[in-house]
Design an enzyme around this catalytic site. Structure first.
Site, PDB file in Angstrom:
ATOM      1  N   LYS A 117      57.856  46.098   2.562  1.00 51.64           N
ATOM      2  CA  LYS A 117      57.360  44.732   2.756  1.00 51.64           C
ATOM      3  C   LYS A 117      58.319  43.784   2.069  1.00 51.64           C
ATOM      4  CE  LYS A 117      53.532  43.103   4.704  1.00 51.64           C
ATOM      5  NZ  LYS A 117      52.780  43.821   5.742  1.00 51.64           N
TER       6      LYS A 117
HETATM    7  N1  GLU Z   1      53.173  42.778   9.132  1.00 55.16           N
HETATM    8  C1  GLU Z   1      52.543  43.705  10.020  1.00 55.16           C
HETATM    9  C2  GLU Z   1      51.693  44.695   9.246  1.00 55.16           C
HETATM   10  O1  GLU Z   1      51.255  44.406   8.151  1.00 55.16           O
HETATM   11  C3  GLU Z   1      53.527  44.358  10.987  1.00 55.16           C
HETATM   12  C4  GLU Z   1      54.591  45.177  10.337  1.00 55.16           C
HETATM   13  C5  GLU Z   1      55.660  45.663  11.324  1.00 55.16           C
HETATM   14  O2  GLU Z   1      55.492  45.499  12.511  1.00 55.16           O
HETATM   15  O3  GLU Z   1      56.634  46.224  10.833  1.00 55.16           O
HETATM   16  O4  GLU Z   1      51.364  45.764   9.706  1.00 55.16           O
END
Ligand code: GLU
Length: 424
Positions: A117
């Site tokens: 993240k």
């Molecule tokens: N931000 C989204 C999540 O929390 C998508 C993450 C992604 O597609 O890599 O799952």
């Protein structure tokens, strides 16, 4: 001019609470899986964690310095994967918790990724588009050594969108000297984005909710907290399926209509005014009221820590489907489980986003594309089979759906570690 150095360690942040929750969930799963202490510690600790200062030139010529982060929690099953969040309350603990949840999510739904993240501690609403472009490009330059289509692939999250992903793709590509669409997912279609990606998380929430309902959706009442990328689409898809979406809120307040809201009309209102509040064909609802409504299904689709030990005893929904990451604290989980409330946990319910991110990345690497109906079918198959697995492990081991989802996700990562062995 006075100089303010931004602090990186807020004493008691929401991020700290999120990390505590994530570590608690890991610990319980590790216990159930009988993992040894060394492996537990390894899984509790991010592989790589980078904090950067991001200087941003404002349009008036002044310079702001904001904090940015990229955390790769785990890279055992594949490249790190996860979104980038722009939010004023984001800190390293929150990003670490969110990265850890990505690891279990990817393992649970069977996409070959680890978890990551990113975040920038900033309120994007306070910046112009030009300022956000400069901020994004400088943040990406700072984390450039970490990312890449084989290493770590960002995506949208709270406060970022397709345009942000386009800037990331461009910044990385300019540095490489050629176009690298696979470095990021959630891109615009013109840059190698995938059909169905924008709606994927919401579509996944609908699939998870309908699977967990176990009955015809007609007349089922729903309340949705959050009207952003996830909540607005989830409300729309649930209404399309026949549910009665009676309440919706965003940060400014909520609206309620016992006969069901016209979700499309509310979306048009929000597109025009920027907020749910003031929508005419509904009653006003206090921010905290929504979570305690007497509805069949509650969809928290905003931020972490929405349902806590303080309000959980008053939650009346029989089914909670977590569109957000980490909306329910472990204390609230305990209270809700004792009350017989079923929770489809975040790492399952909101996995539609990363599933279609994976499909987008596969299309980029192969330089070809699937049709929208092919994407939808793959998404549905992957969501339904993950739901089926969680449901059967929960039944076999007498666990909640969250406990079962963590046993499966953590178990797969632990197994991958075991097979790879420890180097050197
Ligand atoms: N931000 C989204 C999540 O929390 C998508 C993450 C992604 O597609 O890599 O799952």
């Amino acid at each position: 001019m006075s100089v303010m150095v931004p602090s990186t360690t807020p004493a008691q942040s929401a991020g700290h609470e999120a990390l505590e929750s994530a570590l608690f969930q890991l610990d319980r799963a590790a216990e159930r899986l009988g993992l040894d202490d060394g492996l537990r510690t390894m899984l509790a600790t991010p592989r790589r964690s980078l904090t950067v200062s991001v200087p941003v030139r404002r349009d008036d010529g002044n310079m702001d310095v904001v904090q940015g982060y990229r955390v790769q929690h785990n890279v055992t099953r594949g490249p790190a994967k996860g979104g980038i969040r722009f939010h004023p309350a984001t800190d390293i603990d929150e990003v670490t918790a969110l990265a850890m949840w990505m690891t279990w999510k990817c393992a649970l739904v069977g996409v070959p990724y680890g978890g990551a993240k990113g975040g920038v501690t900033v309120d994007p609403a306070q910046y112009t588009t030009q300022e956000l472009e400069r901020l994004t490009r400088r943040y990406v330059s700072e984390i450039l050594p970490l990312i890449g289509p084989d290493k770590d692939i960002p995506a949208p999250d709270v406060g970022t969108n397709e345009q942000t992903m386009a800037w990331i793709m461009d910044t990385y590509s300019v540095s490489a000297g050629y176009a690298v669409p696979g470095v990021v997912t959630g891109k615009p279609m013109t840059l190698g984005g995938s059909l169905g990606r924008a709606a994927a998380t919401s579509r996944g929430v609908q699939i998870a909710a309908l699977a967990a309902l176990g009955r015809a959706p007609e007349g089922v009442t729903v309340a949705v907290q959050g009207f952003g990328k996830v909540g607005a689409g989830a409300a729309q898809f649930l209404a399309d399926a026949g549910c009665k979406v009676v309440a919706i809120s965003d940060v400014t307040g909520g609206v309620y209509a016992a006969d069901g809201l016209d979700v499309a009309a509310l979306r048009a209102w929000v597109a025009e005014t920027g907020m749910v509040r003031g929508y005419r064909d509904a009653d006003e609802l206090g921010l905290d009221e929504l979570l305690e409504l007497d509805v069949d299904v509650l969809v928290p689709a905003a931020l972490e820590g929405a349902i806590t030990e303080a309000n959980a005893p008053r939650v009346r929904a029989r089914l909670i489907v977590e569109g957000a990451n980490g909306p329910t604290t472990p204390e609230a989980d305990r209270i809700l489980a004792a009350n017989g409330t079923v929770i489809v946990p975040d790492i399952l319910a909101n996995a539609g986003g990363v599933i279609v991110s994976y499909l987008e990345w596969v299309q980029n690497l192969q330089a070809f594309s699937w049709t929208e109906s092919q994407i939808e079918r793959k998404l549905r198959d992957m969501m339904e089979s993950a739901y089926g697995e969680v449901k059967s492990v929960a039944a076999e081991r007498d666990l909640t759906l969250r406990e079962a989802a963590h046993v499966i996700g953590v178990g797969r990562v632990a197994e991958a570690h075991r097979m790879r062995g420890l180097y050197p």
